[in-house]
Design a protein around this motif. Structure first.
Motif, PDB file in Angstrom:
ATOM      1  N   ILE A   7       0.969  -0.829  -0.010  1.00  0.00           N
ATOM      2  CA  ILE A   7      -0.431   0.091  -0.250  1.00  0.00           C
ATOM      3  C   ILE A   7       0.616   1.267   0.093  1.00  0.00           C
ATOM      4  N   PHE A   8       1.040   2.146  -1.196  1.00  0.00           N
ATOM      5  CA  PHE A   8       1.252   3.487  -0.712  1.00  0.00           C
ATOM      6  C   PHE A   8       0.167   4.717  -0.543  1.00  0.00           C
ATOM      7  N   THR A   9       0.361   6.164  -0.616  1.00  0.00           N
ATOM      8  CA  THR A   9      -0.586   7.165  -0.191  1.00  0.00           C
ATOM      9  C   THR A   9      -0.032   8.323  -1.870  1.00  0.00           C
ATOM     10  N   LEU A  10      -0.751   8.499  -2.152  1.00  0.00           N
ATOM     11  CA  LEU A  10      -0.194   9.789  -3.144  1.00  0.00           C
ATOM     12  C   LEU A  10      -1.740  10.639  -2.305  1.00  0.00           C
ATOM     13  N   GLN A  11      -1.115  12.634  -3.002  1.00  0.00           N
ATOM     14  CA  GLN A  11      -1.653  13.329  -2.292  1.00  0.00           C
ATOM     15  C   GLN A  11      -2.216  14.156  -3.753  1.00  0.00           C
ATOM     16  N   ILE A  12      -3.431  14.192  -4.199  1.00  0.00           N
ATOM     17  CA  ILE A  12      -4.618  14.199  -4.808  1.00  0.00           C
ATOM     18  C   ILE A  12      -4.671  15.202  -4.801  1.00  0.00           C
ATOM     19  N   GLY A  14      -4.579  17.685  -3.079  1.00  0.00           N
ATOM     20  CA  GLY A  14      -5.919  18.275  -1.631  1.00  0.00           C
ATOM     21  C   GLY A  14      -5.377  16.856  -0.095  1.00  0.00           C
ATOM     22  N   LYS A  15      -6.353  15.555  -0.405  1.00  0.00           N
ATOM     23  CA  LYS A  15      -6.520  14.044  -0.466  1.00  0.00           C
ATOM     24  C   LYS A  15      -5.859  13.025  -0.527  1.00  0.00           C
ATOM     25  N   GLY A 330     -11.955  10.111   5.106  1.00  0.00           N
ATOM     26  CA  GLY A 330     -12.172  10.966   4.404  1.00  0.00           C
ATOM     27  C   GLY A 330     -11.551  10.710   3.163  1.00  0.00           C
ATOM     28  N   SER A 331     -10.026  10.058   3.525  1.00  0.00           N
ATOM     29  CA  SER A 331      -9.769   9.342   2.317  1.00  0.00           C
ATOM     30  C   SER A 331     -10.579   8.725   1.820  1.00  0.00           C
ATOM     31  N   ILE A 332      -9.255   7.947   0.256  1.00  0.00           N
ATOM     32  CA  ILE A 332      -9.553   7.238  -0.794  1.00  0.00           C
ATOM     33  C   ILE A 332      -8.684   6.297  -0.877  1.00  0.00           C
ATOM     34  N   ILE A 333      -9.614   5.036  -0.712  1.00  0.00           N
ATOM     35  CA  ILE A 333      -9.323   3.920  -1.635  1.00  0.00           C
ATOM     36  C   ILE A 333      -8.772   3.494  -2.642  1.00  0.00           C
ATOM     37  N   GLN A 334      -7.260   3.114  -3.473  1.00  0.00           N
ATOM     38  CA  GLN A 334      -8.246   2.473  -4.979  1.00  0.00           C
ATOM     39  C   GLN A 334      -7.011   1.499  -4.912  1.00  0.00           C
ATOM     40  N   MET A 335      -8.097   1.031  -5.979  1.00  0.00           N
ATOM     41  CA  MET A 335      -7.612  -0.825  -5.944  1.00  0.00           C
ATOM     42  C   MET A 335      -7.571  -1.258  -7.045  1.00  0.00           C
ATOM     43  N   PRO A 336      -6.157  -1.362  -8.145  1.00  0.00           N
ATOM     44  CA  PRO A 336      -6.305  -1.010  -9.395  1.00  0.00           C
ATOM     45  C   PRO A 336      -5.760  -2.942  -9.715  1.00  0.00           C
TER      46      PRO A 336
END
Length: 467
Positions: A7-12, A14-15, A330-336
């Motif tokens: 898992i890793f986190t991106l700032q897009i 401001g989120k 409020g953050s978002i999870i993406q599962m590509p």
């Protein structure tokens, strides 16, 4: 995947967007739908997707009492999809309707090839799109199917689907996506007319139940027609490119083609001698679901190899995922899906190769297959697991089986010449397409198989469905 992070986190904008690449973490997300919510995305997208006005949105958002609780129309629609498309009589009736239409299409193809066996190159995608559109919508809408009444709706569907990203995101959809905007209006008008003519009375259980749910929530006929675009999109957008790619992978490998034909001959193909001494061959659908492990494996590998979808969730409260990763509300999870399908840690060092036998089961594969349950993302997962996956598998594999049993096919070009098979260049990034569409024509040359061309063909269903 170019990285090895689970898992890793991106700032897009401001989120925080957490990209999850681990099957174990995906399963953990799917087990907690209240914390990791999918419905918020549906609520955000549907108004722009289906051009819903405020009154319709408000009516659809109201919680009404149902057996077992209270919920809104979006939740009830999901429950209807899962109920009507799970294995059982409702699904089987839809499968029979679709495959009966596909049989007619393949019979017409055989007749056309018999009368004109020339060197004409066929656009395989266009031909399959027409067949799958007619069969799938026949299964949904019955004898008053609007796609039969207005054949131009097939192109309208693809125009709408092509422009969906701009329809969702552009501040002025009519200005930035006029083709998709008018195509959507064309679809809505046709569905409104269909419902006003009460065509749904003779339709599938799915269509009847969705109509009744709309009435229960107070929607107008045009409002219900707008929501019905979800059914059309669900059964059509991915089935045609999947069947296209499945057939290409089979026919480009002569050994694989021969093995699948032998598997079909030894399993679901039932041959009988008819009164005039000819042969009738019936592909038995219950047997097809159980007796074609190689075809089933190629189908699943086609989905794994070509899927480019992504599943999203919103984190509803501060939480710790898998007792390790702190995620803020409020953050978002993406599962590509595409990334996960290419992980060597899950699929082996050959993850980037197409392996038609990858999904053949054996005792030694038990642990590997268990891991892959969280890693196979072609139909999403958890609360967003595609309810139409059973219908899609039967329709696509049955159509492929009948096609493979009856026709020879080679790759062609504009000049009618035979060329080497190639996977066509595909359009990626279309928002509702898990499986990409070809960018151009997919030209092939077709001929009826000499040893089966004079047989009579049919699909066989459960006895209680016949008639």
């Amino acid at each position: 995947a170019k990285h090895k992070y689970s898992i890793f986190t991106l700032q897009i904008l401001g989120k925080d967007v957490h990209v999850v690449n681990s099957p174990d973490l995906i399963i953990a997300v799917q087990k907690n739908p209240r914390i990791y919510d999918f419905s918020v995305f549906a609520s955000m997208m549907l108004p722009r997707l289906f051009d819903l006005d405020k009154k319709t949105i408000d009516l659809a958002s109201r919680d009404l009492p149902y057996p077992g609780g209270s919920w809104n129309l979006i939740v009830e629609t999901s429950r209807i999809f899962h109920r009507c498309l799970s294995p059982g009589p409702s699904l089987e009736k839809m499968e029979q309707a679709a495959l009966t239409r596909i049989l007619g299409y393949l019979n017409e193809l055989a007749s056309e090839l018999a009368s004109d066996p020339g060197d004409v190159a066929w656009d395989l995608f266009s031909w399959l799109s027409n067949m799958m559109t007619e069969s799938s919508t026949e299964a949904l809408y019955g004898p008053q199917n609007p796609f039969d009444r207005y054949p131009e709706l097939e192109q309208a569907l693809w125009d709408w689907e092509h422009d969906l990203t701009r329809l969702l995101l552009a501040p002025a959809p009519l200005l930035f996506a006029p083709k998709g905007y008018f195509a959507r209006s064309q679809l809505i008008d046709a569905m409104t007319e269909y419902l006003e003519r009460e065509g749904h009375h003779n339709a599938s259980d799915l269509t009847k139940a969705r109509y009744q749910a709309g009435i229960t929530h107070g929607l107008s006929i045009p409002g219900i027609a707008r929501f019905e675009l979800g059914s059309i999109m669900g059964v059509l957008v991915n089935s045609t490119p999947t069947l296209l790619l499945l057939l290409i992978h089979i026919y480009r490998d002569p050994g694989l083609l021969a093995e699948i034909r032998a598997e079909l001959s030894a399993g679901p193909m039932k041959r009988t001698t008819v009164a005039d001494g000819g042969v009738k061959c019936t592909i038995d659908i219950p047997s097809l679901k159980e007796m074609v492990p190689l075809l089933s494996s190629v189908y699943q590998e086609t989905l794994r190899f070509h899927t480019h979808n992504s599943s999203s969730r919103k984190v509803m409260q501060d939480t710790v995922l898998a007792k390790r990763y702190h995620l803020k509300a409020g953050s978002i999870i993406q599962m590509p899906g595409g990334t996960i399908h290419a992980l060597p840690s899950v699929w082996g060092d050959d993850a980037h190769q197409f392996k038609p036998r990858r999904f053949l089961k054996s005792v030694s594969d038990a642990d590997k297959l268990k891991v892959q349950l969280g890693a196979f993302r072609s139909f999403g997962g958890g609360v967003s697991l595609c309810p139409g996956r059973h219908f899609a598998a039967t329709e696509i594999c049955a159509a492929a089986a009948m096609f493979v049993a009856r026709f020879d096919m080679v790759a062609g070009n504009d000049y009618g010449n035979v060329v080497d098979w190639q996977i066509p260049a595909m359009e990626v990034g279309r928002i509702t397409s898990s499986i990409p569409l070809p960018k151009g024509l997919v030209l092939v040359k077709l001929s009826a198989r000499k040893d089966t061309s004079d047989w009579t063909w049919d699909f066989g269903f459960k006895e209680e469905l016949v008639g």
